[in-house]
Design a protein around this motif. Structure first.
Motif, PDB file in Angstrom:
ATOM      1  N   TYR A   1       7.974   0.634   6.120  1.00 35.34           N
ATOM      2  CA  TYR A   1       6.628   0.586   5.539  1.00 35.34           C
ATOM      3  C   TYR A   1       5.567   0.622   6.635  1.00 35.34           C
ATOM      4  CZ  TYR A   1       9.501  -0.740   1.630  1.00 35.34           C
ATOM      5  OH  TYR A   1      10.471  -0.739   0.663  1.00 35.34           O
ATOM      6  N   VAL A   2       5.783  -0.132   7.693  1.00 36.46           N
ATOM      7  CA  VAL A   2       4.841  -0.122   8.818  1.00 36.46           C
ATOM      8  C   VAL A   2       4.825   1.264   9.452  1.00 36.46           C
ATOM      9  CG1 VAL A   2       4.375  -1.039  11.132  1.00 36.46           C
ATOM     10  CG2 VAL A   2       4.980  -2.605   9.274  1.00 36.46           C
ATOM     11  N   GLU A   3       5.994   1.828   9.703  1.00 35.98           N
ATOM     12  CA  GLU A   3       6.067   3.144  10.327  1.00 35.98           C
ATOM     13  C   GLU A   3       5.437   4.225   9.442  1.00 35.98           C
ATOM     14  OE1 GLU A   3       6.793   3.778  13.364  1.00 35.98           O
ATOM     15  OE2 GLU A   3       7.810   1.935  13.979  1.00 35.98           O
ATOM     16  N   THR A   4       5.625   4.125   8.152  1.00 42.88           N
ATOM     17  CA  THR A   4       5.016   5.074   7.221  1.00 42.88           C
ATOM     18  C   THR A   4       3.496   4.939   7.250  1.00 42.88           C
ATOM     19  OG1 THR A   4       6.969   5.002   5.803  1.00 42.88           O
ATOM     20  CG2 THR A   4       4.919   5.815   4.796  1.00 42.88           C
ATOM     21  N   ALA A   5       3.012   3.707   7.255  1.00 39.34           N
ATOM     22  CA  ALA A   5       1.566   3.470   7.291  1.00 39.34           C
ATOM     23  C   ALA A   5       0.955   3.960   8.602  1.00 39.34           C
ATOM     24  CB  ALA A   5       1.276   1.989   7.078  1.00 39.34           C
ATOM     25  N   VAL A   6       1.659   3.784   9.704  1.00 40.00           N
ATOM     26  CA  VAL A   6       1.173   4.288  10.989  1.00 40.00           C
ATOM     27  C   VAL A   6       1.118   5.814  10.956  1.00 40.00           C
ATOM     28  CG1 VAL A   6       1.725   4.531  13.450  1.00 40.00           C
ATOM     29  CG2 VAL A   6       1.924   2.311  12.350  1.00 40.00           C
ATOM     30  N   ARG A   7       2.192   6.412  10.489  1.00 40.95           N
ATOM     31  CA  ARG A   7       2.266   7.878  10.430  1.00 40.95           C
ATOM     32  C   ARG A   7       1.151   8.442   9.555  1.00 40.95           C
ATOM     33  NH1 ARG A   7       7.297  11.675   8.483  1.00 40.95           N
ATOM     34  NH2 ARG A   7       6.847  13.363   9.919  1.00 40.95           N
ATOM     35  N   GLY A   8       0.800   7.735   8.483  1.00 38.02           N
ATOM     36  CA  GLY A   8      -0.257   8.173   7.580  1.00 38.02           C
ATOM     37  C   GLY A   8      -1.656   7.836   8.053  1.00 38.02           C
ATOM     38  N   GLY A   9      -1.771   7.181   9.226  1.00 34.86           N
ATOM     39  CA  GLY A   9      -3.082   6.817   9.754  1.00 34.86           C
ATOM     40  C   GLY A   9      -3.722   5.642   9.033  1.00 34.86           C
ATOM     41  N   ILE A  10      -2.935   4.939   8.229  1.00 35.76           N
ATOM     42  CA  ILE A  10      -3.453   3.827   7.430  1.00 35.76           C
ATOM     43  C   ILE A  10      -3.665   2.579   8.275  1.00 35.76           C
ATOM     44  CG2 ILE A  10      -2.934   2.300   5.478  1.00 35.76           C
ATOM     45  CD1 ILE A  10      -1.257   4.653   4.339  1.00 35.76           C
ATOM     46  N   VAL A  11      -2.765   2.348   9.223  1.00 36.27           N
ATOM     47  CA  VAL A  11      -2.868   1.182  10.107  1.00 36.27           C
ATOM     48  C   VAL A  11      -2.575   1.609  11.543  1.00 36.27           C
ATOM     49  CG1 VAL A  11      -2.173  -0.486   8.321  1.00 36.27           C
ATOM     50  CG2 VAL A  11      -0.437   0.504   9.842  1.00 36.27           C
ATOM     51  N   SER A  12      -2.958   0.742  12.451  1.00 35.43           N
ATOM     52  CA  SER A  12      -2.623   0.926  13.868  1.00 35.43           C
ATOM     53  C   SER A  12      -2.324  -0.462  14.423  1.00 35.43           C
ATOM     54  CB  SER A  12      -3.776   1.587  14.623  1.00 35.43           C
ATOM     55  OG  SER A  12      -4.947   0.805  14.533  1.00 35.43           O
ATOM     56  N   GLY A  13      -1.818  -0.492  15.607  1.00 35.60           N
ATOM     57  CA  GLY A  13      -1.465  -1.773  16.197  1.00 35.60           C
ATOM     58  C   GLY A  13      -2.481  -2.227  17.219  1.00 35.60           C
ATOM     59  N   TYR A  14      -2.032  -3.124  18.062  1.00 34.43           N
ATOM     60  CA  TYR A  14      -2.876  -3.701  19.098  1.00 34.43           C
ATOM     61  C   TYR A  14      -2.569  -3.042  20.440  1.00 34.43           C
ATOM     62  CZ  TYR A  14      -3.995  -7.160  15.579  1.00 34.43           C
ATOM     63  OH  TYR A  14      -4.433  -7.772  14.438  1.00 34.43           O
ATOM     64  N   ALA A  15      -3.486  -3.188  21.374  1.00 36.83           N
ATOM     65  CA  ALA A  15      -3.361  -2.560  22.690  1.00 36.83           C
ATOM     66  C   ALA A  15      -2.102  -2.994  23.443  1.00 36.83           C
ATOM     67  CB  ALA A  15      -4.600  -2.860  23.530  1.00 36.83           C
ATOM     68  N   ASP A  16      -1.562  -4.165  23.088  1.00 31.48           N
ATOM     69  CA  ASP A  16      -0.373  -4.652  23.785  1.00 31.48           C
ATOM     70  C   ASP A  16       0.930  -4.098  23.205  1.00 31.48           C
ATOM     71  OD1 ASP A  16      -0.130  -6.068  21.403  1.00 31.48           O
ATOM     72  OD2 ASP A  16      -0.154  -8.048  22.349  1.00 31.48           O
ATOM     73  N   GLY A  17       0.840  -3.144  22.279  1.00 31.40           N
ATOM     74  CA  GLY A  17       2.026  -2.524  21.707  1.00 31.40           C
ATOM     75  C   GLY A  17       2.638  -3.289  20.553  1.00 31.40           C
TER      76      GLY A  17
ATOM     77  N   VAL B   1       0.821  -1.213   0.000  1.00 26.11           N
ATOM     78  CA  VAL B   1       0.000   0.000   0.000  1.00 26.11           C
ATOM     79  C   VAL B   1       0.856   1.265   0.000  1.00 26.11           C
ATOM     80  CG1 VAL B   1      -1.673   1.311   1.373  1.00 26.11           C
ATOM     81  CG2 VAL B   1      -2.020  -1.132   0.990  1.00 26.11           C
ATOM     82  N   VAL B   2       1.874   1.298   0.830  1.00 24.84           N
ATOM     83  CA  VAL B   2       2.743   2.482   0.898  1.00 24.84           C
ATOM     84  C   VAL B   2       3.407   2.737  -0.456  1.00 24.84           C
ATOM     85  CG1 VAL B   2       4.940   3.301   1.874  1.00 24.84           C
ATOM     86  CG2 VAL B   2       3.119   2.484   3.387  1.00 24.84           C
ATOM     87  N   LEU B   3       3.910   1.698  -1.087  1.00 24.28           N
ATOM     88  CA  LEU B   3       4.544   1.870  -2.396  1.00 24.28           C
ATOM     89  C   LEU B   3       3.528   2.228  -3.477  1.00 24.28           C
ATOM     90  CD1 LEU B   3       7.155  -1.043  -2.399  1.00 24.28           C
ATOM     91  CD2 LEU B   3       7.596   1.413  -2.081  1.00 24.28           C
ATOM     92  N   ALA B   4       2.393   1.559  -3.481  1.00 25.74           N
ATOM     93  CA  ALA B   4       1.387   1.792  -4.521  1.00 25.74           C
ATOM     94  C   ALA B   4       0.834   3.213  -4.486  1.00 25.74           C
ATOM     95  CB  ALA B   4       0.251   0.784  -4.386  1.00 25.74           C
TER      96      ALA B   4
END
Length: 137
Positions: A35-51, A7-10
């Protein structure tokens, strides 16, 4: 992890590589870190409550609908009548599924279901991303 890279690349996001990881299970030496950090920064994904992010887990069809709609920055739709029998208005991915459907990047099944909790398949992911990047209607 793979989905964030796709997604980040596309969608052409600029890669973000912070010095400190957001998630305990995606360290800086992970091939998906930026890619994960970019997606988090862009609000595209988030993680779980356990970090954790759980980069090896499958993404569901509902989750992927949200990921694509957010990445494409489409305005959320909230129709009063659901299109799919298994994605009612109170479903957490309702507005994302309906929005993705309105842009013709997803479809359901002949029995009127969407199966939001089923894993998205690689072919489905590729098709949805291609259609979304191509403009979705």
């Amino acid at each position: 992890g793979q989905v964030t890279k796709i997604v980040v690349l596309a969608f052409g996001y600029t890669l973000y590589t912070p010095p400190v990881p957001t998630f305990s299970d995606v360290p800086p030496d992970s091939p998906f870190y930026s890619y994960v950090e970019t997606a988090v920064r862009g609000g595209i994904v988030s993680g779980y409550a356990d970090g954790t992010f759980r980069p090896g887990n499958d993404v569901t069809r509902g989750q992927f609908s949200k990921i694509v709609v957010v990445a494409a920055a489409w305005t959320l739709l909230n129709p009063p009548v659901p299109t799919f029998s298994d994605v009612p208005p109170d479903h957490p991915f309702y507005t994302y599924v309906e929005t993705a459907l309105s842009h013709s990047v997803i479809a359901g099944y002949a029995d009127g279901t969407f199966l939001p909790n089923y894993s998205a398949r690689r072919g489905q992911i590729a098709k949805i991303v291609y259609l979304a990047v191509d403009g979705g209607k």
